[in-house]
Design an enzyme around this catalytic site. Sequence first.
Site, PDB file in Angstrom:
ATOM      1  N   SER A  62       0.055   0.729  -5.540  1.00  0.00           N
ATOM      2  CA  SER A  62       0.342   0.984  -4.157  1.00  0.00           C
ATOM      3  C   SER A  62       0.712   2.404  -3.876  1.00  0.00           C
ATOM      4  CB  SER A  62       1.151  -0.247  -3.646  1.00  0.00           C
ATOM      5  OG  SER A  62       1.635  -0.108  -2.219  1.00  0.00           O
ATOM      6  N   ASP A 117      -1.584   4.436   2.285  1.00  0.00           N
ATOM      7  CA  ASP A 117      -0.968   4.475   0.975  1.00  0.00           C
ATOM      8  C   ASP A 117      -2.007   4.505  -0.361  1.00  0.00           C
ATOM      9  OD1 ASP A 117      -1.499   1.801   1.096  1.00  0.00           O
ATOM     10  OD2 ASP A 117       0.210   1.162  -0.063  1.00  0.00           O
ATOM     11  N   ASP A 175      -3.533   2.444  -2.259  1.00  0.00           N
ATOM     12  CA  ASP A 175      -4.403   1.229  -2.301  1.00  0.00           C
ATOM     13  C   ASP A 175      -4.824   0.676  -1.101  1.00  0.00           C
ATOM     14  OD1 ASP A 175      -1.772  -0.232  -1.668  1.00  0.00           O
ATOM     15  OD2 ASP A 175      -2.456  -1.882  -2.831  1.00  0.00           O
ATOM     16  N   ASP A 232      -3.100  -0.690   1.693  1.00  0.00           N
ATOM     17  CA  ASP A 232      -2.638  -1.891   2.487  1.00  0.00           C
ATOM     18  C   ASP A 232      -1.517  -1.870   3.315  1.00  0.00           C
ATOM     19  OD1 ASP A 232      -0.584  -1.431   0.559  1.00  0.00           O
ATOM     20  OD2 ASP A 232      -0.657  -3.360  -0.224  1.00  0.00           O
TER      21      ASP A 232
END
EC number: 5.4.2.10
Length: 430
Positions: free
Chosen positions: A93, A227, A229, A231
């Site tokens: 993340s 960010d 990834d 999400d």
Amino acid sequence: MRYFGTDGIRGVVNEFLTPELAFRLGNAVGNMVNGKVFIAKDTRNSGDMLEAALIAGITSAGADVYRCGIMPTPALALITKLEDAAGIMISASHNPPEYNGLKVIMKGYKLPDSLEERIENEMQNVKYNSFEKVGRVIDYRLAEEEYFNYIKELYKNLDLSGIKIVMDVANGATFNLNPKILEYFGAKIEVVNNEPDGFNINKDCGSTHPENIKNYIVNGKIGILHDGDGDRCIFLDENGQEFHGDKIIGLTALQLKKEGRLKNDKVVVTILSNMGLERFLNENSIDVVRTKVGDRYVLEEMLKENITLGGERSGHIIYLDRSTTGDGLITALETLSAMVNSGKRLADLSNLIPDYPQVMLNVKVSDKEVYKSKEVFEKLKSIKDYRVIVRPSGTEPVVRVLVEGPDMDESTIIANDIADLIKKFDNKKE
């Protein structure tokens, strides 16, 4: 042994997070599911290594692997929901590039504690299937297209023509897909930090470093930051000021209420969300439910109370009638839709949602339990008229100190005093 933290398995590559651990996880998941497991990853250089180990584990258990390549976590979550299958996302993340992580997803959702514990137990005892039942590896080329088509259908009436956006994709998983989708809806996109090399993901960029694209915010442009990834999502308004998750929740909650989508007229936030947001929502006849920090706790409360909207100040926001998890692209589109429908600039909308000054400090420690000391507790008891939260990180060796109240200078003094106290007792333990 406990492997799972607050957001899957995460750690420094080849220290805590090794190929052997990834193999064991893959083998455990492969033995638990029937048929297939979808795998995706972000842009970290360690992704290929961990993917190979996962594939070996999954296929050795007799399950097939559908390899999706680089794509955002929410896109993988959608695929697992549509396919009624399991998935594993290789990503840490918002963490630095030396970290990576493994997030297991079942039919669109992250795992409950009980299933994580079951997987951890299975990881202790690797089970191989017979040679004729070894799984196959299929490169799943339709994954990105399926996600794109889903988004196009959800927002088929959205027109972003004339909106100028600077998009910071954090050299991460959204670098290719998300700009294309926003351009499809008519926005004029300038993309920055979109040259991933395996080592620059989240490095001085993305949703944790909004200050680094302020120079691009000119001539009526707004900023969108993801960010690693994909999400999370936060904005910069036309003045270069941060339009963070609390502001996004406030703005879109009103829009959802107008559209009849805000079930029970409630919103879920965490203990880190600003008191100003809560007062704003209450004034608009929307109740606020607070949870512990972490999108999994937000989602649990949303499912339990039948609530459509929930999220975190960090930009991790869930629109449960749109997605089963936090989705930075959906968050961006919901915010842009609310802005377009209001006929106002994002900067003007920001002024409607009050934000008490907050000071957040990350205190590096050798023992995260040090914050429970009697001296720290007594210090917290002595503080009046300010909201103070002290908690350990679920993914890093730090204790986070949050102070919120009417005066920024006083909040800073309080936060530093608490941080110094934590450091003092941590040093004594070393």
